[in-house]
Design an enzyme around this catalytic site. Structure first.
Site, short mmCIF file in Angstrom:
data_model
loop_
_atom_site.label_atom_id
_atom_site.label_comp_id
_atom_site.label_asym_id
_atom_site.label_seq_id
_atom_site.Cartn_x
_atom_site.Cartn_y
_atom_site.Cartn_z
N LYS A 1 13.69 6.44 -57.76
CA LYS A 1 14.69 5.26 -57.09
C LYS A 1 16.09 5.55 -57.61
O LYS A 1 16.32 5.84 -58.80
CB LYS A 1 14.11 4.02 -57.76
N ARG B 1 0.41 0.70 -53.27
CA ARG B 1 -1.05 0.89 -52.36
C ARG B 1 -2.00 1.92 -53.06
O ARG B 1 -3.15 1.86 -52.73
CB ARG B 1 -0.53 1.41 -51.10
#
Ligand code: BES
Ligand code: MN
Ligand code: ZN
Length: 508
Positions: free
Chosen positions: A282, A356
């Site tokens: 990020k 996920r």
């Protein structure tokens, strides 16, 4: 921990630091809400006018402080805005009471004891006001100048004692409502503490150890899979996400069982103790608050402990999928294929879509027990924040009625939620030339794509819902209502309500 009690005492004779009253926005100016009659009387019935003179309107979030009338044992009257005055014969909304109580508790930080003279019509109102006060009386100062108390370092200790006036201390319903409020608020505040704890102290093993202590204290069964057990069991998703970190991942299974249970609810939480993005790092500006990426696991943890404290007649299993997502020489690369616990293979196209992956393994593990329903909670996608803003979580499900029930349960407990679809056409965007599925699909509708990915790991025929709390889990703005800055405890109250509804046979 702030104490919460009910009292029949009259406001004037009560020894406290403040008396809290409600003021609503009437059509012709501020209106003193019921519950504060004795206070109004002491101002010769002119309290509404006094408040108007002081600039009060009754708007939500407004705080007006005035000196208590002579003869009062408390020095201060604090009038808190309740928003619009309800229609004749309609009571104040539970959430209005919860928020107002939270605002008052925050405004009274630094004082010891406050008596709340709010418009409490029934036990549910007492529960809402009590919950709001305890949630507003929260502070996280573990990391402020060690060894000094809050006052000494210039901060303010949270309000220590909340007395609800006008409740019926001997009434069973009132007693139960206040006990419920205390259990839920205390566990929710613990979830906030976990979220606020910096990631150098709360790694997966540390979180698991805290869960172990709580399990012991509350008579829960707990099983912790460490990296060796995860490897042996074939949990490729959790191991793949944790591969880059010096702190190994964990899968925690917390079980609360009731001898009277007829139903089994499974709760699954995303527990990324820090999300750097991994090799798909990020950029700065997107990682400073990523300690909050374990908020789903914190909510599940808090809800299971609360269910146990409340003795709900339902079995609740909480699965905490804990890992730290870091880049390193051992980290999973974009392009790697993971073999998941379910046996499916996943091509990792973006290591920042890690939530996920850990959830997939935990959802499959939960599925193997064939619970009546599975609900997962996760700070899963930035797309959900773009869609719903930072106070509303998205609800997706493989069953329309279940999704609606969860939306309604959230509304009932004062949490903002909104139903989101799982459009079938978005599934093919995750087709992978190499593996069974990729961990990324189309950019548009990213929150729904993530939901569709999770659906692939739900056992056949099991009712499932997914709550994406990426928006409301962490409050980067100023405090409001009963919500502090930082970790909010999002979804805890909804999960507890779902457990109650399941116990009553009204869900799943
Ligand atoms: N933890 C983030 C999602 C998030 C964003 C939580 C903002 C809280 C606030 C998640 O792991 C993530 O990075 N998601 C990616 C997925 C993408 C790479 C498909 C995202 O939303 O950008
Ligand atoms: Mn991520
Ligand atoms: Zn994440």
């Amino acid at each position: 921990m702030t104490a919460l009690t009910l009292s029949t005492a009259a406001a004037p004779g009560l020894r406290a630091d403040a008396i809290v009253i409600g003021v609503a926005k009437g059509t012709k100016g501020p209106v003193v809400a019921p519950g504060a009659e004795s206070v109004d009387k002491a101002y010769d019935g002119r309290l509404a006018g006094v408040l108007e003179t002081l600039g009060a309107s009754g708007a939500e979030g407004e705080v007006t402080k005035l000196p208590a009338p002579s003869g009062f044992k408390a020095p201060l009257v604090l009038a808190v805005g309740l928003g619009a005055e309800p229609e004749k014969d309609a009571g104040y909304d539970g959430e209005a009471l919860r928020r107002a109580a939270g605002v008052a508790a925050r405004a009274l930080a630094g004082t010891k004891k406050a008596a709340f003279a709010l418009p409490l019509v029934d036990a549910a109102d007492a529960g809402a006001a009590g919950e709001g006060a305890l949630l507003g009386a929260y502070s996280f100062d573990t990391y402020k100048e060690n060894g000094k108390d809050a006052k000494a370092r210039g901060g303010k200790a949270p309000l220590a004692e909340v007395v609800l006036l006008g409740g019926k201390p001997r009434d069973r319903a009132f007693k139960a409502a206040v006990e419920r409020a205390a259990a839920v608020a205390e566990e929710l505040n613990r979830a906030r503490d976990l979220v606020n704890t910096p990631p150098n102290d709360l790694n997966p093993a540390a979180f698991a150890a805290i869960a172990q202590d709580a399990a012991k204290a509350n008579g829960l069964k707990i099983q912790v899979l460490d990296e060796k057990a995860l490897a042996k069991g074939g949990y490729g998703g959790i191991l793949g996400v944790g591969a880059g970190s010096a702190s190994a991942p964990r899968l925690v299974k917390l079980s609360y069982t009731s001898p009277k249970a007829k139903k089994h609810l499974a709760l699954v939480g995303k527990g990324i103790t820090y999300d750097s993005g991994g090799i798909s790092l990020k950029p700065a500006g997107h990682n400073e608050t990523m300690k909050c990426d374990m908020s789903g696991a914190a909510a599940v943890f808090a809800a299971v402990v609360a269910a146990a404290r409340l003795g709900l007649e339902v079995n609740v299993t909480g699965w905490l999928a804990l890992a730290e997502n870091m880049p390193s020489g051992s980290a999973t690369r974009p392009g790697d294929v993971l073999r998941m616990f379910s046996g499916k293979t996943v091509e990792v196209l973006n290591t920042d879509a890690e939530g996920r992956l850990v959830l997939a393994d935990a959802l499959w593990a939960a599925s193997l027990e064939k619970p009546d329903a599975i609900v997962d909670v996760a700070t899963l996608t930035g797309a959900m924040v773009l869609a719903l803003g930072n106070r509303t979580f998205g609800v997706m499900a493989n069953d329309d009625a279940f999704r609606t029930a969860i939306h309604e349960a959230a509304e009932e407990v004062g949490e903002e939620a909104w139903p989101m679809p799982l459009p079938e056409h978005l599934r093919k965007g995750m087709d992978s030339p190499t593996a069974d599925i990729a961990n990324m699909g189309e950019r548009m509708g990213g929150g729904l794509v993530a939901g569709l990915f999770l659906r692939e790991f739900i056992g056949e025929g099991i009712t499932w819902a997914h709550l994406d709390i990426a928006g409301p889990a962490f409050n980067e703005g100023g405090p409001f209502g009963y919500t502090p800055k930082g970790g909010t405890g999002s979804a805890v109250r909804t999960l507890v309500r779902l457990a109650e509804l399941t116990a009553a046979g009204d869900l799943g």
